[in-house]
Each structure stands twice: as C-alpha cells, then as structure tokens.
Design a protein around this motif. Structure first.
Motif, PDB file in Angstrom:
ATOM      1  N   MET A  51       0.829  -1.205   0.000  1.00 16.95           N
ATOM      2  CA  MET A  51       0.000   0.000   0.000  1.00 16.95           C
ATOM      3  C   MET A  51       0.866   1.259   0.000  1.00 16.95           C
ATOM      4  O   MET A  51       0.541   2.230  -0.690  1.00 16.95           O
ATOM      5  CB  MET A  51      -0.941   0.007   1.202  1.00 16.95           C
ATOM      6  N   LYS A  52       1.967   1.254   0.747  1.00 15.28           N
ATOM      7  CA  LYS A  52       2.860   2.419   0.746  1.00 15.28           C
ATOM      8  C   LYS A  52       3.474   2.609  -0.627  1.00 15.28           C
ATOM      9  O   LYS A  52       3.593   3.739  -1.109  1.00 15.28           O
ATOM     10  CB  LYS A  52       3.956   2.235   1.790  1.00 15.28           C
ATOM     11  N   ALA A  53       3.870   1.519  -1.285  1.00 19.54           N
ATOM     12  CA  ALA A  53       4.452   1.624  -2.622  1.00 19.54           C
ATOM     13  C   ALA A  53       3.427   2.138  -3.627  1.00 19.54           C
ATOM     14  O   ALA A  53       3.751   2.965  -4.490  1.00 19.54           O
ATOM     15  CB  ALA A  53       4.989   0.262  -3.065  1.00 19.54           C
ATOM     16  N   LEU A  54       2.185   1.679  -3.534  1.00 18.09           N
ATOM     17  CA  LEU A  54       1.136   2.147  -4.437  1.00 18.09           C
ATOM     18  C   LEU A  54       0.828   3.626  -4.206  1.00 18.09           C
ATOM     19  O   LEU A  54       0.673   4.389  -5.161  1.00 18.09           O
ATOM     20  CB  LEU A  54      -0.137   1.315  -4.276  1.00 18.09           C
ATOM     21  N   GLN A  55       0.766   4.049  -2.953  1.00 18.01           N
ATOM     22  CA  GLN A  55       0.502   5.460  -2.664  1.00 18.01           C
ATOM     23  C   GLN A  55       1.630   6.344  -3.171  1.00 18.01           C
ATOM     24  O   GLN A  55       1.381   7.442  -3.676  1.00 18.01           O
ATOM     25  CB  GLN A  55       0.294   5.655  -1.170  1.00 18.01           C
ATOM     26  N   ALA A  56       2.868   5.864  -3.066  1.00 19.87           N
ATOM     27  CA  ALA A  56       3.999   6.633  -3.586  1.00 19.87           C
ATOM     28  C   ALA A  56       3.926   6.721  -5.112  1.00 19.87           C
ATOM     29  O   ALA A  56       4.223   7.766  -5.698  1.00 19.87           O
ATOM     30  CB  ALA A  56       5.309   5.995  -3.153  1.00 19.87           C
ATOM     31  N   ALA A  57       3.538   5.616  -5.770  1.00 16.93           N
ATOM     32  CA  ALA A  57       3.408   5.628  -7.225  1.00 16.93           C
ATOM     33  C   ALA A  57       2.287   6.554  -7.673  1.00 16.93           C
ATOM     34  O   ALA A  57       2.416   7.266  -8.671  1.00 16.93           O
ATOM     35  CB  ALA A  57       3.163   4.212  -7.739  1.00 16.93           C
ATOM     36  N   ILE A  58       1.189   6.570  -6.947  1.00 11.74           N
ATOM     37  CA  ILE A  58       0.065   7.449  -7.297  1.00 11.74           C
ATOM     38  C   ILE A  58       0.460   8.913  -7.093  1.00 11.74           C
ATOM     39  O   ILE A  58       0.127   9.772  -7.903  1.00 11.74           O
ATOM     40  CB  ILE A  58      -1.191   7.087  -6.475  1.00 11.74           C
TER      41      ILE A  58
END
Length: 115
Positions: A51-58
């Motif tokens: 989830m942290k990686a996805l939020q950073a990508a977004i």
C-alpha cells in the motif's frame, strides 16, 4: 448423609491448580500469540508495504505513465492535476479519473514482463 457435593480429593487438587494458574494461563495463550505474530509477518506487514508503494506511485504519477484504474480501465496519462488524472483510453478519447482510484501505475520506460 450430610455430605458436600465435592469430595475432599477434588478439593485438594483444585487448590494446587489455582496456585500455578498464572503460568498455565500464559502457556495456554502462547499458541494464540504465536499465530498472531506469524499472521502479522506473513499477511499484514507485506500488505502495508504494498500500500505504501502504491501510494507513492500514485503521488508520483506523471504524463505518459500507463495506469490501470480500480474499475479495470487501462490508459495513458495525458494530464495530471491535484486530485484528478486525465487518461487517454483510445485515440482522442480522454477521461478524468480520481487519483485515489488508480490501482497500478507503470512508467513508459519500464521493461515488459514477457521480455
């Protein structure tokens, strides 16, 4: 005829069990605690890192990135705003999508999985 409902033998063992009850209860909770620790390291922690990686990508989405929305729409980013992203899903067909609904972000420089 004036007997109690409990025999003296049971009464003696019940007193001994009460004295060592603290250690016995701790040992009885150990498997439950072990299951929770394993569950945390195998399920919760990896999900939090994803989830942290996805939020950073977004948060770092930029023009020409390829995105997939939660609804399954695949397209290329043409414009980035604060809360919205404009995605081109076909030639001259653009839609505005809320950034929070992006499920995957891929940069155009990334190597395809099948190569």
């Amino acid at each position: 005829m004036d007997q109690m409902f409990i025999s003296p033998a049971y009464a003696q063992t019940a007193g001994g069990a009460a004295e060592s009850g603290g250690l016995a209860s701790l040992i009885s909770f150990a498997p439950l605690l072990l299951i929770f620790v394993v569950f945390y390291f195998l399920m919760i922690r990896p999900q939090q890192s994803r989830m942290k990686a996805l939020q950073a990508a977004i948060a770092g989405v930029k023009k020409n990135d390829s995105v997939v929305t939660a609804g399954g729409i695949v397209g290329r980013v043409t414009k980035v705003e604060d809360a919205f992203v404009e995605v081109e899903i076909a030639a001259n067909t653009r839609i505005r999508v809320v950034k929070a609904t992006l499920a995957e972000v891929t940069s155009p420089n990334s190597k395809p999985a099948n190569d």
